[in-house]
Structure formats: C-alpha cells, structure tokens
Design a protein around this motif. Sequence first.
Motif, PDB file in Angstrom:
ATOM      1  N   ALA A   6      29.251  31.906  33.451  1.00 23.62           N
ATOM      2  CA  ALA A   6      27.912  32.590  33.846  1.00 23.62           C
ATOM      3  C   ALA A   6      27.841  34.014  34.053  1.00 23.62           C
ATOM      4  O   ALA A   6      29.044  34.618  33.660  1.00 23.62           O
ATOM      5  CB  ALA A   6      27.473  31.935  35.234  1.00 23.62           C
ATOM      6  N   HIS A   7      26.839  34.425  33.892  1.00 20.00           N
ATOM      7  CA  HIS A   7      26.631  36.061  34.167  1.00 20.00           C
ATOM      8  C   HIS A   7      26.570  36.477  35.293  1.00 20.00           C
ATOM      9  O   HIS A   7      26.077  35.668  36.115  1.00 20.00           O
ATOM     10  CB  HIS A   7      25.193  36.548  33.220  1.00 20.00           C
ATOM     11  CG  HIS A   7      25.272  36.329  31.890  1.00 20.00           C
ATOM     12  ND1 HIS A   7      26.403  36.948  31.116  1.00 20.00           N
ATOM     13  CD2 HIS A   7      24.611  35.268  31.111  1.00 20.00           C
ATOM     14  CE1 HIS A   7      25.975  36.194  29.553  1.00 20.00           C
ATOM     15  NE2 HIS A   7      25.115  35.384  29.547  1.00 20.00           N
ATOM     16  N   ALA A   8      27.134  37.735  35.517  1.00 22.20           N
ATOM     17  CA  ALA A   8      27.066  38.174  37.157  1.00 22.20           C
ATOM     18  C   ALA A   8      25.652  38.648  37.496  1.00 22.20           C
ATOM     19  O   ALA A   8      24.944  38.773  36.560  1.00 22.20           O
ATOM     20  CB  ALA A   8      28.095  39.404  36.988  1.00 22.20           C
ATOM     21  N   GLY A  89      44.098  37.208  31.447  1.00 19.20           N
ATOM     22  CA  GLY A  89      42.940  36.548  31.206  1.00 19.20           C
ATOM     23  C   GLY A  89      41.692  36.788  31.830  1.00 19.20           C
ATOM     24  O   GLY A  89      40.516  36.116  31.907  1.00 19.20           O
ATOM     25  N   LEU A  90      41.428  37.863  32.605  1.00 20.17           N
ATOM     26  CA  LEU A  90      40.406  38.368  33.243  1.00 20.17           C
ATOM     27  C   LEU A  90      39.851  39.314  32.579  1.00 20.17           C
ATOM     28  O   LEU A  90      39.939  40.650  32.988  1.00 20.17           O
ATOM     29  CB  LEU A  90      40.863  38.835  34.709  1.00 20.17           C
ATOM     30  CG  LEU A  90      41.368  37.701  35.479  1.00 20.17           C
ATOM     31  CD1 LEU A  90      41.964  38.197  37.079  1.00 20.17           C
ATOM     32  CD2 LEU A  90      40.444  36.350  35.738  1.00 20.17           C
ATOM     33  N   GLY A  91      38.925  39.273  31.672  1.00 20.91           N
ATOM     34  CA  GLY A  91      38.036  40.202  31.046  1.00 20.91           C
ATOM     35  C   GLY A  91      36.657  40.432  31.685  1.00 20.91           C
ATOM     36  O   GLY A  91      36.515  40.097  32.795  1.00 20.91           O
ATOM     37  N   PRO A  92      36.191  41.425  30.944  1.00 19.69           N
ATOM     38  CA  PRO A  92      34.940  41.960  31.792  1.00 19.69           C
ATOM     39  C   PRO A  92      33.770  40.743  31.721  1.00 19.69           C
ATOM     40  O   PRO A  92      32.954  41.086  32.678  1.00 19.69           O
ATOM     41  CB  PRO A  92      34.298  42.869  30.729  1.00 19.69           C
ATOM     42  CG  PRO A  92      35.104  42.627  29.416  1.00 19.69           C
ATOM     43  CD  PRO A  92      36.127  42.136  29.822  1.00 19.69           C
ATOM     44  N   ASP A  93      33.819  39.727  31.059  1.00 19.58           N
ATOM     45  CA  ASP A  93      32.964  38.541  31.207  1.00 19.58           C
ATOM     46  C   ASP A  93      33.407  37.473  31.965  1.00 19.58           C
ATOM     47  O   ASP A  93      32.666  36.742  32.242  1.00 19.58           O
ATOM     48  CB  ASP A  93      32.887  37.922  29.870  1.00 19.58           C
ATOM     49  CG  ASP A  93      32.269  39.114  28.818  1.00 19.58           C
ATOM     50  OD1 ASP A  93      31.467  39.843  29.500  1.00 19.58           O
ATOM     51  OD2 ASP A  93      32.342  38.970  27.559  1.00 19.58           O
ATOM     52  N   SER A  94      34.577  37.762  32.581  1.00 19.81           N
ATOM     53  CA  SER A  94      34.861  36.531  33.670  1.00 19.81           C
ATOM     54  C   SER A  94      34.294  36.957  35.095  1.00 19.81           C
ATOM     55  O   SER A  94      34.072  37.934  35.448  1.00 19.81           O
ATOM     56  CB  SER A  94      36.501  36.638  34.094  1.00 19.81           C
ATOM     57  OG  SER A  94      37.303  36.450  32.806  1.00 19.81           O
ATOM     58  N   VAL A  99      29.747  37.777  41.008  1.00 18.09           N
ATOM     59  CA  VAL A  99      30.330  39.010  40.500  1.00 18.09           C
ATOM     60  C   VAL A  99      31.302  38.835  39.453  1.00 18.09           C
ATOM     61  O   VAL A  99      31.912  38.077  39.469  1.00 18.09           O
ATOM     62  CB  VAL A  99      30.482  39.724  41.896  1.00 18.09           C
ATOM     63  CG1 VAL A  99      29.310  39.977  42.784  1.00 18.09           C
ATOM     64  CG2 VAL A  99      31.759  39.224  42.295  1.00 18.09           C
ATOM     65  N   PRO A 100      31.724  40.101  38.723  1.00 15.56           N
ATOM     66  CA  PRO A 100      32.813  39.996  37.733  1.00 15.56           C
ATOM     67  C   PRO A 100      33.950  39.560  38.638  1.00 15.56           C
ATOM     68  O   PRO A 100      34.216  40.216  39.783  1.00 15.56           O
ATOM     69  CB  PRO A 100      32.464  41.411  37.429  1.00 15.56           C
ATOM     70  CG  PRO A 100      31.312  41.914  37.310  1.00 15.56           C
ATOM     71  CD  PRO A 100      30.557  41.243  38.462  1.00 15.56           C
ATOM     72  N   THR A 101      34.753  38.944  38.035  1.00 13.07           N
ATOM     73  CA  THR A 101      36.276  38.574  38.527  1.00 13.07           C
ATOM     74  C   THR A 101      36.914  40.093  38.799  1.00 13.07           C
ATOM     75  O   THR A 101      37.541  40.062  39.990  1.00 13.07           O
ATOM     76  CB  THR A 101      37.001  37.732  37.862  1.00 13.07           C
ATOM     77  OG1 THR A 101      36.181  36.655  37.435  1.00 13.07           O
ATOM     78  CG2 THR A 101      38.273  37.353  38.540  1.00 13.07           C
TER      79      THR A 101
END
Length: 436
Positions: A6-8, A89-94, A99-101
Amino acid sequence: MTLAAAHANTGDTAWLLAATALVLLMTPGLALFYGGMVRTKSVLNMLMMSFVSIALVTVVWLTAGYSLAFDDDAGGGLIGGLEHAGMAGLGPDSVQGTVPTLLFATFQLTFAIITAALISGAIADRAKFGAWLVFVPVWALLVYVPVAHWVWGPGGWILDRLGALDFAGGLPVEITSGASGLALCLVLGPRLGFKKDAMRPHNLPMVMLGAGLLWFGWFGFNAGSALGANGLAAAAFLNTLAAGCTGLLGWLFVEQRRDGHPTTLGAASGAVAGLVAITPSCGSVSLLGALAVGLAAGVVCSYAVSWKFKLNYDDSLDVVGVHLVGGIIGTLLIGVFAVDTMTGGAEGLLYGGGLGQLGKQLVAVLVVGAYAFTVTYGIAKVLDKAIGLRAHEDHEHSGLDLTVHAETAYDHGVLGHGAPVGSHPVLSAQKVKPQE
C-alpha cells in the motif's frame, strides 16, 4: 514483519517525520540537562556520552537491532529474526501501517538512542569513556533490543501473550534505563567524596534549558507513538503536557514543605518525572488520569532521589530515582486509570476493570526490571574485568574533561583556576570562590 502492499498516508508520514526529529532532539537536550547537573570538570564528558550514543546505537540498530526488534518473532516471543538485517529489502516503497517502513525504523531508532544515553547519568564523573564506547552497543543488542521486541514487536510475549500495555516506552525506555543505571553504578562504586563533598549542579540555567528541550521533544516521543496524525496522537499530546505540569507542581510542593524552598532543579526534575510516568500511559488514560499520573510521579520521585544516600548507591544524576521509579509508577497506574475509550477494550481498576490489568502491568515491570538489571550487571562485570570501567582516581579527581578529552568547558583562568580570584574584577567584586 509483513510489509503492506500500500501507499503511505502523507499526513501520517509528515507527522512522523516531525516526531522523529523531535525525539532525536531529546538526546542533545538530555546532554544539556545532564551537563548542567555535573561539576565544571566533567561537563564535556557528560555531553560526549550522550552525543556518542547517537552514533553507536545508530550503527547497531541499522545493522541488526531493528530487525531483531521488529521482524516477525523467531520463537517464544523473545526476539525477532534477521530478515531485514542491514535494512535489507526495505526500500522507499515499503510501508509499515500507514508510514514508510524506513521512517518507522528511524523513529524507533531515536528511542533506542536516548535510552542508552539516559544510563550515563547514573555513572557521571567516574566512568571510562573508552569503556562506555564498548558498553553502549553491547547493551543495546542484549538489553534494549529484546525488551523492545517483547513490548512492541510482532509476536512479543508482553504484547501478544501477557497483554500488558505500554504506549510509548515505560518498559523498554524508562524501566530498562533505570534498572541498567542501578546495575552500572553498583559495579562502578560511588564517586570520590560521595556523601562528603558538595556535588551541586554547576549550571542550573543549562539544566532548565535541557529540561525544556526534553519536554518539547517528548511530544514527538509520546504523540508520535500513535504513528499517525489522528485523535489518539492528540490525546497523547495533551496527556503529555498535563502530566509534565502536575509532575513539576508535585515536586515543588514537596520541596516547599520539606525544605522550605522550591528550586529550579526541582522544577526541572519534577517535569521530567511527570513526563517519564506518562510515557507508558499517555495512550491509555484520560486527561484526569494523566494529571494523577504526573502528580504521583512528581511527589514520589522527589523522595526517591534521596534513597541513594540511605542505601549507599551513587546514582549520580538520579536515573534510578526519576526514570526507574517514574517508569514503574506510570506503567503500574495504567492498571488503575486505563479507560476503554483510549485502549479500545482494557480498563483499569477505577473504571471497572478489576485487578486483572494491574496484575499484567506488575508482571511486565518485574520481568523487564529484573532482566535489564541482571544482564547489565553481567555486561558491566565482564567489561570491568576485561578493560576496566572506572576512570583512574587521578583522572576522576582532576576531571574527565581535561584528562580524557584534553578540553575544558570553561576558561578556568576566568573562573579562578589559572589566576587568583582577586585578579579578576568581577569575581573579586562578588567575592565568589572558584568552583572545582
């Protein structure tokens, strides 16, 4: 850890970005708070112990700490896995919730940083700086990370199995730092001149400034723990303000009755005590409960800071008396004042919940306190045998600023160390004796 596809939410993200910066600011605020409380000869050392904790804990957290604390449970509710070690594995889209991871991980990092820095107050004036550089990363991995997983991590036993509540860190931050500080000061022993020499704060305006920055940052600490720009964050924000105020007033009330003088140090300490106690409970109690929690902490902690003289442990800057005792008060009072409108179900004793929640809170306090104390004591003993924890007696007497860092916070010539008092017109006119 499950990363939602999902998106933040932009509003939640913006608030958590601000909250993260606020919590990081608390560590420099703590450095000033502690720095003003020590004598002139160890100010810089005190500041350095906080600032270097930022760097040390950040490295530990990004390499393994975050993954061990917040990855899915690896078994028994005790520790997470290493799937995201090194932030793999935690990119900007995670996304974590809304909220972003990466932002969530950074927010949690700031909690780990200040928890380590808090411990330094218990051992001010006498610990080897080199030993502190080793202690902090080891402690963060062996003490803070497991407790953070128990309380907040997916599958953590306190969160999922026991059902104890802790909104913003009474267990992982306050009780853990206080119990660990007690263990360290017992291993190190008291400062030279403890209970004999006056060891008054050298700069009370600095203490007040540090307390103000801590209070400011605490809004990010507590309201940010809602992880969103929402009503729960607003309630936690207001509860934080209220408890800080009643903590301050409660401490001053005790000082006035006991000593006849309300002090600036008491005001700063009382506010911090109230903020400590509301940290675990700000998302569980009503406004009236927050007022009561802060007041209880201000009154009780004002007495608790003197226990060290009776029990003969030298907790230099009252980490035990304020953070351990205040954290215990705030965590236990959830079992008294919790309301279902805040918790979504659990209720405290005064709201018809019986003794069940109070019992859960007590178990969590006892286990976390015992774990933090025992493991920290073991770490300290090993380090003391291996490299020594205590500064050399001559260094302690001369001051760690000059002997460790080759610097001084003030021009000692102006203060009188480099020249007779009478040669300085201001000091001579005021007849002020030079400080040690």
